[in-house]
Write an enzyme that holds these catalytic residues in place. Structure first.
Site, PDB file in Angstrom:
ATOM      1  CG  ASP A  65      -1.615   1.152   1.439  1.00 25.35           C
ATOM      2  OD1 ASP A  65      -1.986   1.985   0.490  1.00 25.35           O
ATOM      3  OD2 ASP A  65      -2.127   1.231   2.763  1.00 25.35           O
ATOM      4  CG  ASN A  67      -3.249   5.334  -0.904  1.00 28.19           C
ATOM      5  OD1 ASN A  67      -3.308   4.228  -0.260  1.00 28.19           O
ATOM      6  ND2 ASN A  67      -4.118   5.425  -1.899  1.00 28.19           N
ATOM      7  CG  ASP A  69      -6.075   2.910   0.839  1.00 28.24           C
ATOM      8  OD1 ASP A  69      -5.080   2.324   0.438  1.00 28.24           O
ATOM      9  OD2 ASP A  69      -6.570   3.157  -0.630  1.00 28.24           O
ATOM     10  CG  ASP A  73      -1.450   1.632  -3.753  1.00 26.62           C
ATOM     11  OD1 ASP A  73      -0.146   1.566  -3.947  1.00 26.62           O
ATOM     12  OD2 ASP A  73      -1.661   2.368  -2.637  1.00 26.62           O
ATOM     13  CG  ASP A 243     -11.070 -15.860 -13.739  1.00 23.69           C
ATOM     14  OD1 ASP A 243     -10.650 -15.934 -12.753  1.00 23.69           O
ATOM     15  OD2 ASP A 243     -12.551 -15.724 -13.616  1.00 23.69           O
ATOM     16  CD  GLU A 297      -9.117 -20.097 -12.546  1.00 24.43           C
ATOM     17  OE1 GLU A 297      -9.039 -20.188 -11.326  1.00 24.43           O
ATOM     18  OE2 GLU A 297      -9.857 -19.576 -13.140  1.00 24.43           O
TER      19      GLU A 297
END
Ligand code: NOJ
Length: 596
Positions: A65, A67, A69, A73, A243, A297
Site C-alpha cells: 500500500d 497511500n 488506505d 495499489d 480466468d 485457468e
C-alpha cells in the site's frame, strides 16, 4: 483455485471422486508431428520466452500500500519492482487491477478499461508497465471474461428489459415451473441463477450473483472481449492469464447437472461445445498478432483434455493451469491428507500426456489456495524454512513454467483464523451461511477447515518488515489482517540473511534460468512409490541433473537406484554434505540437486 460449494456434507462421497476423464469432452485431435523446423528446436521443443520464464503472481490488494488506505495499489507494486526482480523471476502476473465493486476482490469487473480506484489510475498502470519493461521483465494481466460485474454497463442495460440491445450479452432464462431454469449450482454456494425483478427472468451466474455470466454465443460479446484485449496489448502488456476460460461455452440447451457432477460441477461446465471454436477465433483475431503468453485457468479440464487446448498446432492457448496437484489436498472444499506418491503420479501423468508441441505449468499455490508451505510443506517452526526450500527446489526444477505466488518466497504461512469475522472471502462467507447458520456443520469444524484451505490464507498482506502491519501499509489498518508472525517472517529480515528462504529461492531461480535442462530436459521419476523422498532426473542431451527431495520430518538414508552415484552437488538447502557413493544421508526436509 476455485472456492467453496456447499460440499462439506459430501466429504465421504467426494473421497471417492475421480478428477479424471469424465466422458464429456471431444477426443484429442492433434496433427501428427512434422510441422516444426527441427533445427530450431531444443529437445524437440520450439524455444519460447514463456517456456523459459519464471512467473511471480502479484495480488495487488495485498502486495504493498503506497497511500495508507490499507489497500495495496499499483504505486506500491512499482515501488517494489527491484524486490521482485531481485528474486530472479522475469514475468509478473497481475491479478485483476480493473474497476470493480469488489464482490469477489476484482474478479467482478465493472469497466475493463479503467483501473480500480483503490489501486490508482491509468497513469499509475503505465508507470508500473514502464518499470517492468525497464527491468527486462514482462507483465501478464488477468482476463476475466466468463463473467462481468452486475454493475458493468452491459449488465445494467441488459437487465432493463427483454428487448434491450444488451439483453443477449448475458444468459437469461424464464422460470421453469415457478423455479430456477435448471439445477446448476454456483461455486459460491446456492443456485447459479438469480431472478431479476425488472423482467422476472433469471440470469446465470456460476460465481457470485454479482458476477453474471457473459453470453459468448453472441458474436458481439466476443468482439467486445477481443477489443478490450487489444486495448491492453496495445499498451504493451505481454499476455493474459485467463480466468475460468473453459467455462465460456455453455452446453447446448443448458441441461441439468447429472447427479454425479453435483459435487464437481466444474467438469460439466468446462469444455462446452464451442470452446475450441471461440479460442481459435480469439487467437486469430488477437493473440496471433502479438508475441504474448497465454495461460488458461483450466478448472474442470482433465489432463487428457489438455492437449486440445494447448497443442501449438491448434492455435488456441499456450498453457493451462491443471488443478490436479494444487487440489490434491482437497475433497471438494474440505482438507484431505495427501501422499507423496499421489503427487508424483500427477507430475508423471502430466508429463506423459504431454508432447513436444505443448507446454505445462507448475504451481502449488495462488490467491485461491492456501500457502504453499502450509499445504505442501511443514509450517511448524523447526521445518518451515527447510520445507519451503524443498518446495522451491521442486517448483523450479520440474518440467513446465513455474508460477510462484507472492510471499511464498518468504515462506509466509496460513493465518490462524478463529472466527468468521476475520474472513473476507465471499466463498467462505456464503459457505458459512449455507452450512453453519443452517446447523449443518459446526462452527469449530468449519473454522478448522478455513485454517487449512481458505483463500484468505494467501490473501493476507505481504510481510515486508517488522514494523506495524508488517510494513504493508502506513495506515492504521490493513484491509485483511496481517499474519501475526510478521515480526519473524518478513522480507527485510530475509534479504539480510544469506540462509533465508528468499535467498535460497533466488539461487534456485538463477540455477533454473541458466540451465536449459531444467526447462527443456526430459523428466523421469526414479522412485514413484517412495512415500518420503522425491527423486527425479532432468536430462538434456549429455547434461543430466538429479533432484533429491526429502519430504519428511525424519532423516533418511536413501539408496540411489542401481548405477547412480551422487555427482557434483550443485545446491542444497542444508549444510553441504559429502555423500559420494550410492547412499545419501538426508536430513529432514533436505533438498539436493546434483549434476551427474
Ligand atoms: C477464478 C479466480 O481465480 C477466483 O479468484 C475467482 O473467484 C473466480 N475465478 C471467479 O472469477
Amino acid at each position: 483455485m476455485i472456492p467453496a460449494r456447499n460440499t462439506f456434507l459430501l466429504l465421504a462421497a467426494l473421497a471417492l471422486t475421480s478428477f479424471s476423464s469424465p466422458a464429456l469432452d471431444e477426443p484429442t485431435k492433434v496433427p501428427s508431428p512434422s510441422s516444426t523446423n527441427p533445427a530450431a528446436t531444443v529437445n524437440g521443443y520450439q524455444p519460447k520466452w514463456w517456456k523459459e520464464a519464471i512467473v511471480y503472481q502479484v495480488y495487488p490488494r495485498s502486495f504493498k500500500d503506497s497511500n495508507g488506505d490499507g489497500i495495496g495499489d499499483l504505486k506500491g507494486i512499482t515501488s517494489e519492482l527491484d524486490y521482485i526482480q531481485g528474486l530472479g523471476v522475469n514475468v509478473i502476473w497481475l491479478s485483476p487491477h480493473f474497476d470493480s465493486p469488489n464482490a469477489d476482490n476484482g474478479y467482478d469487473i465493472r469497466d475493463y478499461r479503467k483501473v480500480m480506484t483503490e489501486f490508482g489510475t491509468m497513469s499509475d498502470f503505465d508507470e508500473l508497465l514502464k518499470g517492468v519493461k525497464q527491468r527486462n521483465m514482462k507483465l501478464v494481466i488477468d482476463l476475466v471474461v466468463n463473467h462481468s460485474s452486475d454493475e458493468h454497463k452491459w449488465f445494467v442495460e441488459s437487465r432493463k428489459s427483454k428487448d434491450n440491445a444488451y439483453r443477449d450479452y448475458y444468459i437469461w432464462r424464464p422460470a421453469k415451473d415457478d423455479n430456477v431454469p435448471n439445477n446448476w449450482v454456483s461455486f459460491f454456494s446456492g443456485p447459479a441463477w438469480k431472478q431479476d425483478p425488472a423482467t422476472g427472468e433469471y440470469y446465470l451466474h456460476l460465481f457470485a450473483d454479482k458476477q453474471p455470466d457473459l453470453n459468448w454465443d453472441n458474436p458481439k460479446v466476443r468482439n467486445e472481449v477481443y477489443d478490450l484485449m487489444k486495448f491492453w496489448l496495445d499498451k504493451g502488456v505481454d499476455g493474459f492469464r485467463m480466468d475460468v476460460i473453459p467455462f465460456v461455452s455453455k452446453r447446448e440447451g443448458l441441461p441439468d447437472l447429472p447427479a454425479d457432477y453435483m459435487t464437481r460441477p466444474q467438469f460439466f461446465y468446462a469444455m462446452g461445445p464451442h470452446l475450441h471454436e471461440y479460442l481459435k477465433e480469439m487467437n486469430h483475431e488477437v493473440l496471433s498478432k502479438y508475441d504474448v503468453m497465454t495461460v488458461g485457468e483450466a478448472f474442470g479440464v482433465t489432463v487428457e483434455q489438455t492437449p486440445t487446448l494447448v497443442d501449438e498446432r491448434r492455435n488456441e492457448l499456450n498453457m493451462i493451469f491443471n488443478f490436479d496437484a494444487v487440489r490434491l489436498n482437497r475433497n471438494g472444499e474440505a482438507w484431505r491428507d495427501w501422499t507423496l506418491p499421489e503427487l508424483k503420479a500427477i507430475y508423471t501423468n502430466l508429463d506423459q500426456t504431454s508432447n513436444v508441441h505443448m507446454w505445462n505449468t507448475v504451481f502449488l499455490s495462488n490467491h485461491d489456495n492456501p500457502r504453499v508451505v502450509s499445504a505442501f510443506g511443514d509450517d511448524s517452526a523447526p521445518f518451515r524454512a527447510a520445507s519451503a526450500k524443498v518446495l522451491a527446489t521442486m517448483l523450479l526444477t520440474l518440467k513446465g513454467t513455474p508460477f510462484i505466488y507472492q510471499g511464498d518466497e518468504l515462506g509466509m504461512t496460513n493465518y490462524p483464523f478463529t472466527s468468521i469475522d476475520q474472513c473476507d472471502d465471499i466463498a467462505v462467507k456464503n459457505a458459512w451461511k449455507a452450512l453453519v447458520l443452517t446447523n449443518t456443520v459446526s462452527p469449530d469444524v468449519f473454522m478448522a477447515n478455513v485454517r487449512k484451505v481458505s483463500r484468505d490464507n494467501s490473501r493476507t498482506p505481504m510481510q515486508w518488515d517488522s514494523s506495524a502491519n508488517g510494513g504493508f501499509t502506513t495506515g492504521a489498518k490493513a484491509w485483511l489482517a496481517v499474519n501475526p508472525n510478521y515480526k519473524d517472517i518478513n522480507a527485510k529480515q530475509e534479504l539480510g540473511d544469506p540462509n533465508s528462504i528468499y535467498n535460497y529461492f533466488r539461487q534456485m531461480a538463477e540455477l533454473r534460468r541458466k540451465t536449459p535442462a531444467f526447462v527443456y530436459g526430459d523428466y523421469k521419476d526414479l522412485d514413484p512409490n517412495n512415500a518420503k523422498v522425491f527423486v527425479y532426473t532432468r536430462t538434456l542431451g549429455k547434461e543430466k541433473y538429479l533432484v533429491v527431495l526429502n519430504f519428511s520430518e525424519g532423516a533418511v538414508a536413501y539408496d540411489l537406484p542401481a548405477g547412480l552415484k551422487a555427482g557434483e552437488l550443485v545446491i542444497s538447502n542444508l549444510a553441504k554434505l559429502t555423500d559420494q557413493g550410492g547412499t545419501l544421508h538426508l536430513k529432514p526436509w533436505e533438498a539436493r540437486v546434483y549434476k551427474l
